[in-house]
Design an enzyme around this catalytic site. Structure first.
Site, PDB file in Angstrom:
ATOM      1  N   ARG A  81     122.076  35.418  26.973  1.00 50.68           N
ATOM      2  CA  ARG A  81     123.437  35.505  27.507  1.00 50.68           C
ATOM      3  C   ARG A  81     123.705  36.824  28.225  1.00 50.68           C
ATOM      4  O   ARG A  81     124.449  36.846  29.215  1.00 50.68           O
ATOM      5  CB  ARG A  81     124.446  35.318  26.376  1.00 50.68           C
ATOM      6  CG  ARG A  81     124.570  33.862  25.969  1.00 50.68           C
ATOM      7  CD  ARG A  81     125.542  33.713  24.840  1.00 50.68           C
ATOM      8  NE  ARG A  81     125.882  32.304  24.654  1.00 50.68           N
ATOM      9  CZ  ARG A  81     126.616  31.856  23.650  1.00 50.68           C
ATOM     10  NH1 ARG A  81     127.087  32.685  22.745  1.00 50.68           N
ATOM     11  NH2 ARG A  81     126.892  30.571  23.559  1.00 50.68           N
TER      12      ARG A  81
ATOM     13  N   LYS B  57     125.752  19.054  10.951  1.00 55.94           N
ATOM     14  CA  LYS B  57     126.813  18.100  10.633  1.00 55.94           C
ATOM     15  C   LYS B  57     127.091  17.080  11.735  1.00 55.94           C
ATOM     16  O   LYS B  57     127.247  17.446  12.898  1.00 55.94           O
ATOM     17  CB  LYS B  57     128.118  18.860  10.394  1.00 55.94           C
ATOM     18  CG  LYS B  57     128.120  19.645   9.113  1.00 55.94           C
ATOM     19  CD  LYS B  57     129.446  20.350   8.991  1.00 55.94           C
ATOM     20  CE  LYS B  57     129.606  20.984   7.619  1.00 55.94           C
ATOM     21  NZ  LYS B  57     130.864  21.733   7.560  1.00 55.94           N
TER      22      LYS B  57
ATOM     23  N   GLY C 278     122.646  27.928  20.737  1.00 57.00           N
ATOM     24  CA  GLY C 278     122.003  29.149  20.244  1.00 57.00           C
ATOM     25  C   GLY C 278     120.678  28.903  19.545  1.00 57.00           C
ATOM     26  O   GLY C 278     119.670  29.561  19.830  1.00 57.00           O
TER      27      GLY C 278
ATOM     28  N   GLY D 163     128.729  24.860  22.306  1.00 63.02           N
ATOM     29  CA  GLY D 163     129.843  23.903  22.334  1.00 63.02           C
ATOM     30  C   GLY D 163     130.252  23.553  23.761  1.00 63.02           C
ATOM     31  O   GLY D 163     130.548  22.398  24.071  1.00 63.02           O
TER      32      GLY D 163
HETATM   33  C1  3PG Z   1     129.274  30.318  21.092  1.00 64.40           C
HETATM   34  O1  3PG Z   1     128.462  31.101  20.606  1.00 64.40           O
HETATM   35  O2  3PG Z   1     129.235  29.093  20.883  1.00 64.40           O
HETATM   36  C2  3PG Z   1     130.307  30.857  22.027  1.00 64.40           C
HETATM   37  O3  3PG Z   1     130.132  32.224  22.245  1.00 64.40           O
HETATM   38  C3  3PG Z   1     131.687  30.542  21.533  1.00 64.40           C
HETATM   39  O4  3PG Z   1     131.886  31.126  20.282  1.00 64.40           O
HETATM   40  P1  3PG Z   1     132.896  30.460  19.267  1.00 64.40           P
HETATM   41  O5  3PG Z   1     132.302  29.157  18.832  1.00 64.40           O
HETATM   42  O6  3PG Z   1     133.048  31.450  18.145  1.00 64.40           O
HETATM   43  O7  3PG Z   1     134.208  30.238  19.998  1.00 64.40           O
END
Ligand code: 3PG
Ligand code: MG
Length: 397
Positions: free
Chosen positions: A41, A198, A351, A374
């Site tokens: 990132r 999940k 990730g 997400g």
């Molecule tokens: C992630 O790592 O999915 C993004 O940086 C968003 O983070 P968050 O899910 O804590 O909003």
């Protein structure tokens, strides 16, 4: 989709001497010792920052890190490790600035990193008071935080409402274009791998993909819930028994289209969740009451690898086993290597997926690596991300 693009502003000469506020997603995984374990990132955020600097802007960059408590900064919330890595990548010192909401001292040609924006009170709930203050810091707001674009927070949404100019950075624009285009007219068979702990957190993507893909490979705790739906025993494994109905519906929807959800035929089990727990390969029908399923078995991995090698397009989100533990990493490694060897166009995001790609060194063999988790899933579902929606609104105004 029409949004103002930062690159166009640069080309039109509208950025020179301006105060530019870049919201990036520099939320990288850190080790217990606070070292960055995976920096995709940060590297992906560099082009926008360099573009702004080369244009002669006064550059402010911020990001969240983790999910801190607003108004209660703790040392582990600090972007200090990110500032250090960014300094290396840019080849210049990037000063880290704390308590920046009421004013930032930065001159044209300089770049500063503004400390974890999620520590600011009002960020998460997108309070107008905070958004207005952030907007007042700049002439141009640039959202380049694709990984956070599914969140409507102060620095991803509110500031875009109030800033004089609000536009999309190159990473945000490229990510949305790449993922949307890859799925607009995919070469088939289209196979998706959706794994994770999940079903509940990935139910909408599973449902949405079940109407589009030819094969839906599930892994991790999600696979355990699907094993339950298929009538198998899973012992003490992580699963969500109350979502068996939803899993059954996904399997049925796929079957009705002549598509399939391959259910594991063998699994790797342990009696405890630990790196040194003895691993036992078992037929899926032989899982005992005190077993924990921690990976797919070698037969299943080979079957899935064949499907991936024959695919036209592959979408990958999530490792299929506990790949951090060597004894339970074979399934994920087999999948990763099959994707690398496949002639399919592959797109990967999330990730843990990025960590697996790095672990097996297959970066060059994946067609497109997204910085989103997400956000990646929501674009795949065909949703318009909030951060993008406000930029569209601003482009129309
Ligand atoms: C992630 O790592 O999915 C993004 O940086 C968003 O983070 P968050 O899910 O804590 O909003
Ligand atoms: Mg997340």
């Amino acid at each position: 989709m029409k949004v103002l693009r930062f690159k166009d502003l640069v080309n039109e000469g509208r950025v020179t001497g301006q105060r530019v506020f870049i919201r990036a997603d520099l939320n990288v995984p850190l080790s217990a010792a606070g070292e960055i374990t995976e920096d995709t990132r940060i590297r992906a955020s560099v082009p926008c920052i360099e573009m702004a600097l080369q244009a002669g802007a006064a550059v402010m960059v911020t990001s969240h890190l983790g999910r801190p408590t607003e108004g209660a900064f703790k040392p582990e919330d600090s972007l200090a490790p990110v500032a250090a890595r960014l300094s290396e990548l840019l080849g210049r010192e990037v000063k880290l600035v704390a308590n920046w909401v009421d004013g930032v001292d930065v001159a044209p040609g300089q770049v500063v990193l503004l400390e974890n924006c999620r520590v600011n009170v009002g960020e998460k709930k997108n309070k107008p008071e905070l958004a207005q203050k952030m907007a007042a810091l700049c002439d141009i707001y640039v959202n380049d935080a694709f990984g956070t674009a599914h969140r409507a927070e102060g620095s991803t949404y509110g500031i875009a409402e109030y800033a004089k100019v609000a536009c999309a950075g190159p990473l945000l624009a490229a990510e949305i274009d790449a993922i949307t285009q890859a799925l607009a007219n995919p070469k088939r068979p289209l196979i998706a791998i959706v794994a994770g702990s999940k079903v509940s957190t990935k139910l909408t993507i599973l449902q949405s993909l079940s109407s589009k893909v030819d094969g839906l490979i599930v892994g991790g705790g999600i696979a355990n819930t699907f094993l339950l739906a298929a009538g198998q025993k899973i012992g003490k494994s992580l699963a969500e028994p109350d979502l068996v109905g939803e899993a059954t519906a996904v399997i049925a929807a796929m079957k009705a289209r002549g598509a399939e959800v391959p259910i594991p035929v063998d699994v790797v089990c342990a009696k405890t969740f630990a790196a040194d727990a003895p691993a036992t390969v078992k037929a899926a029908s032989e899982v005992a009451d005190d077993d924990l399923i921690l990976d797919i078995g070698p037969k299943t991995a080979a079957i899935l690898a064949d499907k991936l090698k024959a695919a036209g397009t592959i979408v990958w989100n999530g490792p299929v086993g506990v790949f951090e533990f060597e004894a339970f990493a074979h399934g994920t490694e087999t999948i990763a290597r099959a994707i690398a060897q496949s002639s399919a166009f592959s797109i990967a995001g999330g990730g843990d997926t990025l960590a697996a790609i790095a672990k097996y060194g297959i970066e060059q063999d994946v067609g497109y690596i997204s910085t989103g988790g997400g956000a990646f899933l929501e674009v795949l579902e065909g949703k318009t991300l909030p951060a993008f929606e406000i930029l569209q609104k601003r482009a129309l105004a």
